[in-house]
Design a protein around this motif. Structure first.
Motif, PDB file in Angstrom:
ATOM      1  N   ALA A 183       0.837  -1.205   0.000  1.00  0.00           N
ATOM      2  CA  ALA A 183       0.000   0.000   0.000  1.00  0.00           C
ATOM      3  C   ALA A 183       0.869   1.251   0.000  1.00  0.00           C
ATOM      4  CB  ALA A 183      -0.935   0.003   1.209  1.00  0.00           C
ATOM      5  N   TYR A 187       1.016   4.330  -2.705  1.00  0.00           N
ATOM      6  CA  TYR A 187       0.850   5.719  -2.264  1.00  0.00           C
ATOM      7  C   TYR A 187       1.997   6.613  -2.750  1.00  0.00           C
ATOM      8  CZ  TYR A 187       0.860   9.687   0.983  1.00  0.00           C
ATOM      9  OH  TYR A 187       0.892  10.944   1.522  1.00  0.00           O
ATOM     10  N   THR A 209      -4.300  -8.093  -1.138  1.00  0.00           N
ATOM     11  CA  THR A 209      -5.488  -7.813  -0.326  1.00  0.00           C
ATOM     12  C   THR A 209      -6.635  -8.759  -0.678  1.00  0.00           C
ATOM     13  OG1 THR A 209      -6.034  -6.030  -1.896  1.00  0.00           O
ATOM     14  CG2 THR A 209      -4.970  -5.400   0.176  1.00  0.00           C
ATOM     15  N   GLN A 216     -12.537  -4.857   1.329  1.00  0.00           N
ATOM     16  CA  GLN A 216     -12.792  -3.426   1.113  1.00  0.00           C
ATOM     17  C   GLN A 216     -11.546  -2.719   0.607  1.00  0.00           C
ATOM     18  OE1 GLN A 216     -15.646  -1.978   1.021  1.00  0.00           O
ATOM     19  NE2 GLN A 216     -16.788  -3.767   1.746  1.00  0.00           N
ATOM     20  N   LYS A 217     -10.400  -3.099   1.153  1.00  0.00           N
ATOM     21  CA  LYS A 217      -9.147  -2.491   0.705  1.00  0.00           C
ATOM     22  C   LYS A 217      -8.860  -2.887  -0.740  1.00  0.00           C
ATOM     23  CE  LYS A 217      -5.926   0.310   1.895  1.00  0.00           C
ATOM     24  NZ  LYS A 217      -6.271   1.685   2.278  1.00  0.00           N
ATOM     25  N   LEU A 219     -11.056  -3.551  -3.024  1.00  0.00           N
ATOM     26  CA  LEU A 219     -11.955  -2.772  -3.871  1.00  0.00           C
ATOM     27  C   LEU A 219     -11.440  -1.351  -4.073  1.00  0.00           C
ATOM     28  CD1 LEU A 219     -15.387  -3.972  -2.431  1.00  0.00           C
ATOM     29  CD2 LEU A 219     -14.492  -4.452  -4.724  1.00  0.00           C
ATOM     30  N   GLU A 220     -10.871  -0.769  -3.026  1.00  0.00           N
ATOM     31  CA  GLU A 220     -10.292   0.581  -3.151  1.00  0.00           C
ATOM     32  C   GLU A 220      -9.137   0.589  -4.147  1.00  0.00           C
ATOM     33  OE1 GLU A 220      -9.150   2.129   0.649  1.00  0.00           O
ATOM     34  OE2 GLU A 220     -11.071   1.607   1.583  1.00  0.00           O
ATOM     35  N   PHE A 221      -8.275  -0.407  -4.051  1.00  0.00           N
ATOM     36  CA  PHE A 221      -7.135  -0.485  -4.972  1.00  0.00           C
ATOM     37  C   PHE A 221      -7.611  -0.720  -6.410  1.00  0.00           C
ATOM     38  CE2 PHE A 221      -4.437  -1.851  -1.172  1.00  0.00           C
ATOM     39  CZ  PHE A 221      -3.779  -0.636  -1.087  1.00  0.00           C
ATOM     40  N   ASP A 223     -10.459   0.229  -7.755  1.00  0.00           N
ATOM     41  CA  ASP A 223     -11.007   1.487  -8.269  1.00  0.00           C
ATOM     42  C   ASP A 223      -9.895   2.444  -8.681  1.00  0.00           C
ATOM     43  OD1 ASP A 223     -13.661   0.780  -8.065  1.00  0.00           O
ATOM     44  OD2 ASP A 223     -13.910   1.595  -6.050  1.00  0.00           O
ATOM     45  N   LYS A 224      -8.847   2.482  -7.894  1.00  0.00           N
ATOM     46  CA  LYS A 224      -7.707   3.338  -8.238  1.00  0.00           C
ATOM     47  C   LYS A 224      -7.056   2.854  -9.535  1.00  0.00           C
ATOM     48  CE  LYS A 224      -5.329   4.750  -4.753  1.00  0.00           C
ATOM     49  NZ  LYS A 224      -5.655   6.202  -4.736  1.00  0.00           N
ATOM     50  N   GLN A 227      -8.969   3.878 -12.590  1.00  0.00           N
ATOM     51  CA  GLN A 227      -8.788   5.289 -12.916  1.00  0.00           C
ATOM     52  C   GLN A 227      -7.501   5.538 -13.697  1.00  0.00           C
ATOM     53  OE1 GLN A 227      -8.924   7.442  -9.210  1.00  0.00           O
ATOM     54  NE2 GLN A 227     -11.017   6.801  -8.744  1.00  0.00           N
ATOM     55  N   LYS A 242     -13.778  -7.237  -9.255  1.00  0.00           N
ATOM     56  CA  LYS A 242     -14.722  -6.506  -8.403  1.00  0.00           C
ATOM     57  C   LYS A 242     -16.002  -7.301  -8.234  1.00  0.00           C
ATOM     58  CE  LYS A 242     -15.665  -2.126  -8.364  1.00  0.00           C
ATOM     59  NZ  LYS A 242     -16.052  -0.745  -8.766  1.00  0.00           N
TER      60      LYS A 242
END
Length: 373
Positions: A183, A187, A209, A216-217, A219-221, A223-224, A227, A242
């Protein structure tokens, strides 16, 4: 310099409750504690700001946080900047460097950024005056998140990019096989504005993850990743992933939405194999929802496309789901015929898991038709 230390949790909660004149929701108190480190001065300043901005609300004699998006009050930020500026020059520079790493930081990474060879002495001094605390042999954490945020914001963006790049490259070289830092790698490469490296780091973070069930983590990655990436095949793979995760955690409609979006991308890009894979997964979900007719329609599309590609893995999966759908509506002969095909395709794909599943449902159909021979 006079600096007021933190209160213990119960005393901080009592102070906050006295200021507000009512009880406090535990999540709101956790927010206060996380943001101020229970420093009474910072706590009072934050509560005053939240009241003024109406970002906390009173419901049934208890105060609650009204929004998750809370800005640092200018007055509190100024207090933090004043405190940082009052530090000895070498400790101030180290604090600014540590703030770039994050709320928690590794002393080995900090050494990479710092020009001071007496870093351990400065670290000890920082502990003594309660800037940070020791978590483990190499790990430390700022006591007040506001202080770390203020120290970060004090620096020029161009300098921050260079430092983030240096941190990311150090992590990649020294901790690339340690999932704890995936992570952080994402970042810092993102903050350094290096998209290709960020995407590579996201692959690591997503795989770790997802496989660790940190859904949840993951899913965040994902989505990033969506993008940043322009690779259609990889984006479709992420939409599929997903869908798998949402389905796993019981958010079935979100799973269907993600898979449908991926199906749209694969259709526009004319990626037939990806289409058949997503259709097979959608058919499986519809079958489990009891929407047998819809499942059969989608699975027939998957089988048709996978046949053109001679993709036995997808054919095995789709035939198993189709066999289950046929069984669920009492079409036992058709179910057995379909499941036999699933066995055949599983063997050709050397997919033992799907082969076992096909045999299992074969047995279920035989049981329900009283064929025990």
């Amino acid at each position: 310099e006079i600096f007021i230390g933190p209160l213990i949790h119960d005393d901080a909660e009592r102070l906050a409750s006295n200021i507000l004149g009512a009880d406090i929701d535990p999540e709101l108190m956790d927010f206060f504690e996380a943001k101020t480190g229970n420093n009474p001065l910072f706590l009072k300043e934050l509560i005053s700001h939240l009241i003024k901005e109406r970002q906390i609300v009173k419901k049934e004699e208890t105060f609650w946080l009204a929004s998750e998006n809370i800005d640092i009050p200018i007055s509190l930020s100024s207090l933090m900047v004043t405190r940082i500026d009052s530090l000895p020059k070498d400790l101030k520079e180290l604090t600014l460097d540590a703030a770039i790493i994050g709320l928690e930081f590794n002393i080995n990474i900090l050494q990479k950024l710092s020009k001071d060879k007496k870093i351990q002495e400065l670290i000890n001094k920082g502990i003594e005056i309660r800037i940070w605390q020791k978590l483990s042999a190499d790990e430390y954490s700022f006591r007040q998140p506001f202080l770390q945020e203020a120290a970060y914001e004090m620096q020029f963006e161009s300098d921050l990019k260079k430092q983030h790049k240096a941190i990311a490259e150090f992590i990649k070289k020294n901790y690339s096989e340690n999932p704890r830092y995936y992570a952080d790698l994402v970042y810092h490469f993102e903050k350094a504005d290096i998209p290709d490296e960020t995407i590579q780091a996201l692959h690591l973070a997503i795989d770790y993850t997802k496989n660790s069930f940190k859904n949840q983590k993951a899913l965040e990655f994902i989505d990033k990743y969506l993008q940043l990436s322009e690779n259609e095949k990889e984006k479709i793979k992420m939409y599929y992933m997903k869908g798998e995760i949402f389905n796993l955690i019981g958010e079935v409609q979100n799973a269907i939405d993600s898979l449908t979006f991926g199906l749209g991308v694969s259709t526009i890009a004319e990626l037939q194999s990806e289409q058949s894979s997503i259709l097979a997964k959608l058919g499986d979900i519809f079958q489990k929802q009891g929407k047998s007719e819809k499942a059969l329609s989608v699975l027939d599309q998957s089988i048709s496309q996978a046949t053109l590609d001679n993709n036995n893995d997808i054919l095995a999966e789709a035939h198993v789901s189709k066999g289950r759908a046929l069984w669920s509506i009492g079409k036992y002969a058709a179910a057995l015929e379909t499941l036999e095909k699933a066995v055949e395709h599983s063997k050709q794909a050397k997919n033992r898991e799907m082969e076992a599943l096909a045999y299992y449902y074969n047995g279920i159909v035989y049981r329900d038709t009283n064929r025990y021979d």
